[in-house]
Scaffold this motif. Structure first.
Motif, PDB file in Angstrom:
ATOM      1  N   HIS A 124     -21.434  -7.387   3.636  1.00  0.00           N
ATOM      2  CA  HIS A 124     -21.266  -6.506   4.792  1.00  0.00           C
ATOM      3  C   HIS A 124     -20.931  -7.299   6.059  1.00  0.00           C
ATOM      4  O   HIS A 124     -21.524  -8.345   6.322  1.00  0.00           O
ATOM      5  N   VAL A 125     -20.008  -6.736   6.836  1.00  0.00           N
ATOM      6  CA  VAL A 125     -19.522  -7.420   8.030  1.00  0.00           C
ATOM      7  C   VAL A 125     -19.326  -6.405   9.154  1.00  0.00           C
ATOM      8  O   VAL A 125     -18.727  -5.350   8.938  1.00  0.00           O
ATOM      9  N   VAL A 126     -19.833  -6.714  10.348  1.00  0.00           N
ATOM     10  CA  VAL A 126     -19.510  -5.935  11.541  1.00  0.00           C
ATOM     11  C   VAL A 126     -18.318  -6.605  12.206  1.00  0.00           C
ATOM     12  O   VAL A 126     -18.350  -7.809  12.491  1.00  0.00           O
ATOM     13  N   MET A 127     -17.275  -5.836  12.470  1.00  0.00           N
ATOM     14  CA  MET A 127     -16.037  -6.385  13.020  1.00  0.00           C
ATOM     15  C   MET A 127     -15.613  -5.590  14.246  1.00  0.00           C
ATOM     16  O   MET A 127     -15.906  -4.398  14.375  1.00  0.00           O
ATOM     17  N   SER A 222     -24.260 -14.375   5.477  1.00  0.00           N
ATOM     18  CA  SER A 222     -24.688 -15.681   5.988  1.00  0.00           C
ATOM     19  C   SER A 222     -25.910 -15.564   6.888  1.00  0.00           C
ATOM     20  O   SER A 222     -26.804 -16.424   6.849  1.00  0.00           O
ATOM     21  N   GLU A 223     -25.976 -14.505   7.699  1.00  0.00           N
ATOM     22  CA  GLU A 223     -27.101 -14.341   8.628  1.00  0.00           C
ATOM     23  C   GLU A 223     -28.420 -14.157   7.866  1.00  0.00           C
ATOM     24  O   GLU A 223     -29.426 -14.808   8.179  1.00  0.00           O
ATOM     25  N   ILE A 224     -28.421 -13.272   6.893  1.00  0.00           N
ATOM     26  CA  ILE A 224     -29.670 -12.983   6.169  1.00  0.00           C
ATOM     27  C   ILE A 224     -30.041 -14.137   5.247  1.00  0.00           C
ATOM     28  O   ILE A 224     -31.218 -14.458   5.072  1.00  0.00           O
ATOM     29  N   LYS A 225     -29.048 -14.790   4.678  1.00  0.00           N
ATOM     30  CA  LYS A 225     -29.336 -15.939   3.825  1.00  0.00           C
ATOM     31  C   LYS A 225     -29.984 -17.058   4.630  1.00  0.00           C
ATOM     32  O   LYS A 225     -30.945 -17.702   4.182  1.00  0.00           O
ATOM     33  N   ALA A 226     -29.475 -17.282   5.841  1.00  0.00           N
ATOM     34  CA  ALA A 226     -30.060 -18.319   6.693  1.00  0.00           C
ATOM     35  C   ALA A 226     -31.472 -17.942   7.118  1.00  0.00           C
ATOM     36  O   ALA A 226     -32.366 -18.789   7.198  1.00  0.00           O
ATOM     37  N   GLU A 227     -31.678 -16.651   7.354  1.00  0.00           N
ATOM     38  CA  GLU A 227     -32.990 -16.174   7.794  1.00  0.00           C
ATOM     39  C   GLU A 227     -34.036 -16.282   6.698  1.00  0.00           C
ATOM     40  O   GLU A 227     -35.181 -16.668   6.950  1.00  0.00           O
ATOM     41  N   GLY A 229     -33.712 -18.103   3.780  1.00  0.00           N
ATOM     42  CA  GLY A 229     -33.709 -19.357   3.046  1.00  0.00           C
ATOM     43  C   GLY A 229     -33.462 -19.178   1.563  1.00  0.00           C
ATOM     44  O   GLY A 229     -33.703 -20.087   0.763  1.00  0.00           O
ATOM     45  N   SER A 230     -32.953 -18.022   1.193  1.00  0.00           N
ATOM     46  CA  SER A 230     -32.706 -17.724  -0.216  1.00  0.00           C
ATOM     47  C   SER A 230     -31.480 -18.472  -0.731  1.00  0.00           C
ATOM     48  O   SER A 230     -30.576 -18.834   0.037  1.00  0.00           O
ATOM     49  N   ASP A 231     -31.451 -18.686  -2.040  1.00  0.00           N
ATOM     50  CA  ASP A 231     -30.287 -19.307  -2.667  1.00  0.00           C
ATOM     51  C   ASP A 231     -29.167 -18.302  -2.912  1.00  0.00           C
ATOM     52  O   ASP A 231     -28.043 -18.688  -3.232  1.00  0.00           O
ATOM     53  N   SER A 232     -29.474 -17.022  -2.779  1.00  0.00           N
ATOM     54  CA  SER A 232     -28.477 -15.981  -3.036  1.00  0.00           C
ATOM     55  C   SER A 232     -28.447 -14.999  -1.875  1.00  0.00           C
ATOM     56  O   SER A 232     -29.317 -15.006  -0.995  1.00  0.00           O
ATOM     57  N   PHE A 233     -27.445 -14.142  -1.870  1.00  0.00           N
ATOM     58  CA  PHE A 233     -27.327 -13.140  -0.826  1.00  0.00           C
ATOM     59  C   PHE A 233     -28.252 -11.957  -1.123  1.00  0.00           C
ATOM     60  O   PHE A 233     -28.729 -11.795  -2.245  1.00  0.00           O
ATOM     61  N   TYR A 234     -28.499 -11.131  -0.114  1.00  0.00           N
ATOM     62  CA  TYR A 234     -29.366  -9.965  -0.281  1.00  0.00           C
ATOM     63  C   TYR A 234     -28.775  -9.013  -1.326  1.00  0.00           C
ATOM     64  O   TYR A 234     -27.570  -8.810  -1.381  1.00  0.00           O
ATOM     65  N   PRO A 235     -29.607  -8.425  -2.190  1.00  0.00           N
ATOM     66  CA  PRO A 235     -29.105  -7.543  -3.250  1.00  0.00           C
ATOM     67  C   PRO A 235     -28.469  -6.274  -2.679  1.00  0.00           C
ATOM     68  O   PRO A 235     -28.969  -5.703  -1.705  1.00  0.00           O
ATOM     69  N   VAL A 236     -27.393  -5.841  -3.309  1.00  0.00           N
ATOM     70  CA  VAL A 236     -26.718  -4.603  -2.910  1.00  0.00           C
ATOM     71  C   VAL A 236     -26.571  -3.668  -4.106  1.00  0.00           C
ATOM     72  O   VAL A 236     -27.131  -2.577  -4.141  1.00  0.00           O
ATOM     73  N   ASN A 237     -25.815  -4.100  -5.115  1.00  0.00           N
ATOM     74  CA  ASN A 237     -25.607  -3.293  -6.314  1.00  0.00           C
ATOM     75  C   ASN A 237     -26.408  -3.844  -7.490  1.00  0.00           C
ATOM     76  O   ASN A 237     -26.607  -5.062  -7.606  1.00  0.00           O
ATOM     77  N   VAL A 238     -26.857  -2.941  -8.332  1.00  0.00           N
ATOM     78  CA  VAL A 238     -27.643  -3.314  -9.505  1.00  0.00           C
ATOM     79  C   VAL A 238     -27.089  -2.596 -10.726  1.00  0.00           C
ATOM     80  O   VAL A 238     -26.230  -1.709 -10.625  1.00  0.00           O
ATOM     81  N   VAL A 239     -27.589  -2.988 -11.892  1.00  0.00           N
ATOM     82  CA  VAL A 239     -27.237  -2.326 -13.153  1.00  0.00           C
ATOM     83  C   VAL A 239     -28.451  -1.530 -13.604  1.00  0.00           C
ATOM     84  O   VAL A 239     -29.547  -2.084 -13.744  1.00  0.00           O
ATOM     85  N   ILE A 240     -28.260  -0.236 -13.825  1.00  0.00           N
ATOM     86  CA  ILE A 240     -29.359   0.610 -14.281  1.00  0.00           C
ATOM     87  C   ILE A 240     -29.044   1.171 -15.663  1.00  0.00           C
ATOM     88  O   ILE A 240     -27.881   1.330 -16.040  1.00  0.00           O
ATOM     89  N   LYS A 293     -16.552 -15.537  -0.373  1.00  0.00           N
ATOM     90  CA  LYS A 293     -17.420 -16.365   0.456  1.00  0.00           C
ATOM     91  C   LYS A 293     -18.592 -15.552   0.984  1.00  0.00           C
ATOM     92  O   LYS A 293     -19.607 -16.108   1.396  1.00  0.00           O
ATOM     93  N   ARG A 294     -18.442 -14.214   0.951  1.00  0.00           N
ATOM     94  CA  ARG A 294     -19.465 -13.337   1.521  1.00  0.00           C
ATOM     95  C   ARG A 294     -20.193 -12.508   0.471  1.00  0.00           C
ATOM     96  O   ARG A 294     -21.105 -11.761   0.801  1.00  0.00           O
TER      97      ARG A 294
END
Length: 338
Positions: A124-127, A222-227, A229-240, A293-294
């Motif tokens: 997600h990106v605010v532009m 990048s913002e949330i990952k830096a905040e 300290g996770s190795d991955s980005f915040y979860p968005v989509n999953v498999v159900i 990259k995002r």
């Protein structure tokens, strides 16, 4: 191989009354439960949308990973998570790739399902455009922002996470909700009806490739990952998976997840993956390269990350209660593949 995939997609479109339409009529079709075929294989109905983060099933078909499998899949394409979950709730799908927020909403309504794998995170990106003078989140005060539907992960992220990072509340902006992501850049840059947009990949990278004066105000990945300290980005989509599939055909689900794991490994390690994704999504490979990259692809479940993402929706009363992680998530399927 590409011709075979297109034929399958066409067949699914006929079954569902048209793929990718915004009317939501595709969710009204009656798809029977998973069935055993004469050749001994089992066909599973898999719901998804043709987007970068949820393209894995298309990649699996492209690479022929189901050709020698005991499981075959029929892809049902939906325009948004709400319509997809309506079909899932009606028993029309066995498996779905979908945002975690609608999953929690529908489980809270009594739909029996489990998150059995992750799909992707970030994106997600605010532009804005340069002439607005918006350089930080705080500068969004009093501005007009285009966003998708209310109660989506994107909407919750904006209102509960991004705006507070600039000491703003949702009352400090004018949100134009229900905007299609494909239209957002045009509304921002061409007609200039809004001051900013919150979009996601690959639409953000498409906008950057199209308009010279577009500016990124907030890169959530990048913002949330830096905040965190996770190795991955915040979860968005999953498999159900439906509880019916889990209870009555665990072998088919296990086989599907084995192919899915192989697909994610291909996307993450093979140099040709960007080209494959570009062909599937009808995008330039350079756009895919920048977009990745995002976002990240992972089958491994980030339980804490999922609950953190759902907290945004709970804070905004989009979900009435926080789900019990043990009732929502089942990591045993992936554990069995290790």
């Amino acid at each position: 191989m590409k011709k075979r995939i297109l034929c399958l997609a066409a067949a699914v479109c006929l079954i569902l009354g048209g793929c990718g339409s915004s009317s939501g009529t595709q969710g009204e079709s009656q798809v029977t439960e998973h069935t055993a075929n004469e050749d001994g294989t089992t066909t599973l109905k898999v719901g998804t949308n043709l987007a970068l983060g949820t393209a894995s099933p298309y990649v699996a078909l492209n690479q022929g990973y189901f050709d020698d499998s005991s499981v075959q899949i029929e892809l049902a394409e939906f325009s948004d998570g709400s319509t997809l979950m309506e079909a899932f709730a009606a028993g029309e799908l066995d498996i779905a790739f979908v945002g975690i927020a609608p999953v929690a909403t529908w489980q809270n309504k009594g739909i029996e399902l489990k998150v059995v794998a992750a799909a992707n995170g970030g994106g997600h990106v605010v532009m804005t455009r340069e002439e607005t003078g918006i350089e930080t989140v705080a500068d969004l005060k009093g501005k007009t922002i285009a966003e998708p539907n209310i109660s989506t992960v994107t909407d919750a992220l904006l209102r509960d996470k991004i705006l507070p990072s600039g000491s703003l509340t949702q009352e400090d902006i004018t949100a134009i909700s229900g905007m299609k992501p494909a239209d957002m850049a045009s509304v921002l840059e061409v007609t200039k009806e809004v001051d900013a947009i919150i979009t996601w990949e690959p639409y953000a990278s498409q906008a950057e490739a199209t308009y010279d004066d577009i500016r990124v105000v907030y890169d959530a990945a990048s913002e949330i990952k830096a905040e965190t300290g996770s190795d991955s980005f915040y979860p968005v989509n999953v498999v159900i998976a439906s509880q019916e599939l889990i209870d009555n055909n665990p072998e088919a689900l296990n086989e599907f997840l084995g192919v899915y794991k192989k697909t994610v490994d291909f996307i993450n390690t093979d140099e040709s993956a960007n080209q494959v994704l570009a062909e599937i999504l009808s995008l330039d490979e350079s756009v895919i390269e920048n977009a990745r990259k995002r976002i990240d692809y992972s089958y491994q479940i980030d339980e804490k990350g999922i609950m953190d993402t759902l907290q945004w929706s709970y804070d905004l009363s989009y979900i009435t209660s926080m789900p019990d992680a043990s009732q929502l998530i089942d990591t045993s399927w992936l554990d069995a593949l290790e």
